[in-house]
Write a protein that holds these residues in place. Sequence first.
Motif, PDB file in Angstrom:
ATOM      1  N   HIS A  70      31.089   2.496  58.150  1.00  0.00           N
ATOM      2  CA  HIS A  70      30.079   3.561  58.075  1.00  0.00           C
ATOM      3  C   HIS A  70      30.449   4.528  56.949  1.00  0.00           C
ATOM      4  O   HIS A  70      30.942   5.631  57.193  1.00  0.00           O
ATOM      5  N   PRO A  71      30.243   4.110  55.705  1.00  0.00           N
ATOM      6  CA  PRO A  71      30.729   4.895  54.564  1.00  0.00           C
ATOM      7  C   PRO A  71      30.093   6.271  54.425  1.00  0.00           C
ATOM      8  O   PRO A  71      30.630   7.111  53.699  1.00  0.00           O
ATOM      9  N   ALA A  72      28.969   6.510  55.085  1.00  0.00           N
ATOM     10  CA  ALA A  72      28.372   7.845  55.023  1.00  0.00           C
ATOM     11  C   ALA A  72      29.263   8.880  55.705  1.00  0.00           C
ATOM     12  O   ALA A  72      29.166  10.083  55.412  1.00  0.00           O
ATOM     13  N   ILE A  73      30.107   8.428  56.613  1.00  0.00           N
ATOM     14  CA  ILE A  73      31.062   9.319  57.272  1.00  0.00           C
ATOM     15  C   ILE A  73      32.369   9.254  56.488  1.00  0.00           C
ATOM     16  O   ILE A  73      33.044   8.233  56.464  1.00  0.00           O
ATOM     17  N   ARG A  74      32.695  10.349  55.825  1.00  0.00           N
ATOM     18  CA  ARG A  74      33.904  10.386  54.994  1.00  0.00           C
ATOM     19  C   ARG A  74      35.071  10.910  55.817  1.00  0.00           C
ATOM     20  O   ARG A  74      34.919  11.846  56.605  1.00  0.00           O
ATOM     21  N   VAL A  75      36.244  10.319  55.602  1.00  0.00           N
ATOM     22  CA  VAL A  75      37.404  10.641  56.426  1.00  0.00           C
ATOM     23  C   VAL A  75      38.502  11.270  55.577  1.00  0.00           C
ATOM     24  O   VAL A  75      38.798  10.815  54.470  1.00  0.00           O
ATOM     25  N   ASN A  76      39.107  12.306  56.100  1.00  0.00           N
ATOM     26  CA  ASN A  76      40.282  12.931  55.496  1.00  0.00           C
ATOM     27  C   ASN A  76      41.377  12.948  56.561  1.00  0.00           C
ATOM     28  O   ASN A  76      41.130  13.370  57.684  1.00  0.00           O
ATOM     29  N   PRO A  77      42.568  12.433  56.249  1.00  0.00           N
ATOM     30  CA  PRO A  77      43.114  12.022  54.960  1.00  0.00           C
ATOM     31  C   PRO A  77      42.752  10.593  54.579  1.00  0.00           C
ATOM     32  O   PRO A  77      42.032   9.912  55.317  1.00  0.00           O
ATOM     33  N   ALA A  78      43.288  10.168  53.427  1.00  0.00           N
ATOM     34  CA  ALA A  78      42.986   8.831  52.916  1.00  0.00           C
ATOM     35  C   ALA A  78      43.488   7.746  53.859  1.00  0.00           C
ATOM     36  O   ALA A  78      42.873   6.693  53.986  1.00  0.00           O
ATOM     37  N   ARG A  79      44.609   8.011  54.520  1.00  0.00           N
ATOM     38  CA  ARG A  79      45.123   7.166  55.595  1.00  0.00           C
ATOM     39  C   ARG A  79      45.644   8.089  56.688  1.00  0.00           C
ATOM     40  O   ARG A  79      46.145   9.175  56.387  1.00  0.00           O
ATOM     41  N   PRO A  80      45.551   7.705  57.946  1.00  0.00           N
ATOM     42  CA  PRO A  80      46.053   8.581  59.008  1.00  0.00           C
ATOM     43  C   PRO A  80      47.535   8.893  58.819  1.00  0.00           C
ATOM     44  O   PRO A  80      48.339   8.014  58.504  1.00  0.00           O
TER      45      PRO A  80
END
Length: 360
Positions: free
Chosen positions: A276-286
Amino acid sequence: MTDAELIRRCDTVFPGHRARPPAELYAAMAAWCEQHGVEHDVYGAGSLIESFEDKIADLLGFPAAVFCISGTMAQVTALRLACADRGNAPAALHPTSHIFVHERSNYQLLGHFDALQVGERTRPWTAADIGGVPDRLGAVGLEIPMREIGGQLVAWDELDAIKAHCKERGIHLHMDGARLLEAQAGYGRSAREIAAGFDSVYVSLYKGIGGLGGAMLAGSRAFVDRAAEWFRRQGGNVVHRSPYIVSAAMQFDARLAAMPDYFRRTELLYELLAAHPAIRVNPARPAANMLHLHLPVNRERALAVRSELAEQHGIWLFNRVSHGALPDTSYFELYVGDNLLAVPEARLREALALFANKLK
């Protein structure tokens, strides 16, 4: 319908641990007290609280630790003493430090210490950030992990370099370790290894542990004793601390043992969000068992989507949501605990798909 009522109707809850109703929690505390023969402490003197302080000190690798009624009081006291010992030289803090963001200028208005904002607010510190400060510093306050930027961690080699810099220059290195226990999995190292080289460390008894409240401040025996005296001067000398200690101690070992599971579930969530690329996640990796999810809708729409999912599908995705830096965006923090650990992977996939579709 209130948020609390909506949550109770949901069978799938994403954030945190299950909130036990007061009657249930107090009954569990009473049973634990009876099982272990617990008696009240009196102004911090008592076998239970003293043994738990020793347990935290040993976990972190320090000679001593002391209970404080709040992390806010513990941290500003530690930094105040450190800076006073060094001619009232200022403390260096990251722009997203809890002291700057959430404590209503207490360090200024109560005359605790002077503070410099050091580094960029969107990334963790590097050793160059600290080394580049031209002023003499009394203390450096470092949060591990850094909550306001998605739970990111200072890179291990940078952390080693910061420790060495502070030791070489006689700067007191203090850790805001409210979520230090959560950072162990991300670093792949123990709390004791992470805390080595720090002069003082604060840990929370309620955030990841789930106690009623309170904190521990660890350091040398002399430093901890001085801090305890300042807690009294600031109104922190409550007669019985046993309710806070019991609520934390009775579940401490289980929560600590579950931290790796929380982290693995965070990694799974991160992988599923890639669909679901519309949801952006921070950080790049957990880096810990928390993430910030950035949404392509404004805060009001995000709240409406949350209510729709709760009412129609029994899914509660987040608690608070904030305005994003860009127009028509928002973001929320997700702490992964017992709730998400209990959600089957198929239901997790379904919930994320429903969420993403409603954001379109």
